[in-house]
Design a protein around this motif. Structure first.
Motif, PDB file in Angstrom:
ATOM      1  N   ASN A   1       0.422  -0.929  -0.231  1.00  0.00           N
ATOM      2  CA  ASN A   1       0.197  -0.095  -0.027  1.00  0.00           C
ATOM      3  C   ASN A   1       0.522   1.236  -0.225  1.00  0.00           C
ATOM      4  N   ASP A   2       2.264   0.848   0.492  1.00  0.00           N
ATOM      5  CA  ASP A   2       2.602   2.084   1.040  1.00  0.00           C
ATOM      6  C   ASP A   2       4.998   1.846   0.116  1.00  0.00           C
TER       7      ASP A   2
ATOM      8  N   ARG B   1      -2.637  -7.094   1.218  1.00  0.00           N
ATOM      9  CA  ARG B   1      -1.524  -6.893   1.262  1.00  0.00           C
ATOM     10  C   ARG B   1      -0.762  -7.854   2.333  1.00  0.00           C
TER      11      ARG B   1
END
Length: 250
Positions: A54-55, A78
């Motif tokens: 996500n990051d 994730r």
């Protein structure tokens, strides 16, 4: 011969990769909390990699060396990533986390959900590798919703596909009886804490088909001296390395 390493690197893998490469000379690495290689770092040591997160600073990646190629297959969350490889084994990488919006799906429940998605992958050539962030001794929290799926269910799912833990198969210990921690929960007050290490648990696993157990030539866990405290790139997890003497049947 194939050497696989899993390690929750506690971010900034680009600054720590030399340490794990020199220590273990792996062919395939499953790295949790690593940055997106497409955005950060120089990855010339690797022949291929796949990543999801996500990051861009904190996701899960599978990294290959020595000419091994990967074909990517993402999950729909994730907590996992999977790759077919040009080596004798394929890999499902796992990294479970807390879920503040859906506490019933936290940690080990995410592993179970991911493995159900990859049901067709769980064959004799696939390793399930990573940071499950859970141990058989962890209790259900009385302050949170009950887990949708617990550790026992997850192990039963793996066993139904004839998968077993390399560490447990070679040491003969049961789940929850591990003598070698992989996670040092520094500054935590959990059961098992002591002043030197904090709480310590075995939460990182390499699962493989039981038919591959005779092919295991080495299972090695890092030590807190080498990986947790005594160098600038430390983490709260140590690596787990498994080496297999196997030949490509794909």
């Amino acid at each position: 011969m194939v050497t696989v390493v899993t390690w929750n690197c506690s971010q900034a893998f680009r600054r720590k990769k030399d340490h794990v490469l020199q220590a273990y000379n792996p062919d395939i690495l499953v790295i949790q909390e690593c940055e997106n290689p497409a955005v950060y770092g120089d990855w010339g040591e690797f022949s291929d990699w796949v990543w999801d997160g996500n990051d861009d600073t904190r996701g899960i990646g599978i990294f290959a060396r020595n000419g091994i190629e990967l074909t990517e297959e993402h999950g729909n969350n994730r907590a996992s990533i999977a790759a077919e490889t040009s080596s004798p084994v394929d890999v499902i990488g796992v990294w479970t986390k807390n879920d503040a919006t859906n506490p019933a799906n936290r940690y080990i429940s995410q592993a179970y959900t991911a493995l159900k998605k990859y049901d067709d992958w769980l064959d004799e050539d696939t390793l399930v590798v990573g940071d499950f962030n859970w141990n058989a001794t962890f209790p259900q929290s009385p302050h949170l919703e009950p887990l949708q799926h617990d550790f026992t269910e997850t192990i039963q799912l793996l066993q139904a596909h004839n998968l077993t833990s390399a560490y447990h198969a070679t040491t003969g210990c049961g789940f929850g009886e591990e003598h070698d921690p992989t996670y040092y929960a520094r500054n935590r007050s959990w059961n098992g804490r002591n002043e030197e290490t904090g709480a310590l648990y075995h939460t990182d696993y390499v699962f493989l088909n039981t038919d591959l157990v005779p092919a295991i030539t080495d299972v090695q866990l890092g030590t807190k001296q080498d990986w947790v405290y005594n160098w600038d790139g430390c983490s709260d997890h140590v690596p787990v390395r498994v080496t297999l003497e196997c030949h490509d049947s794909q």
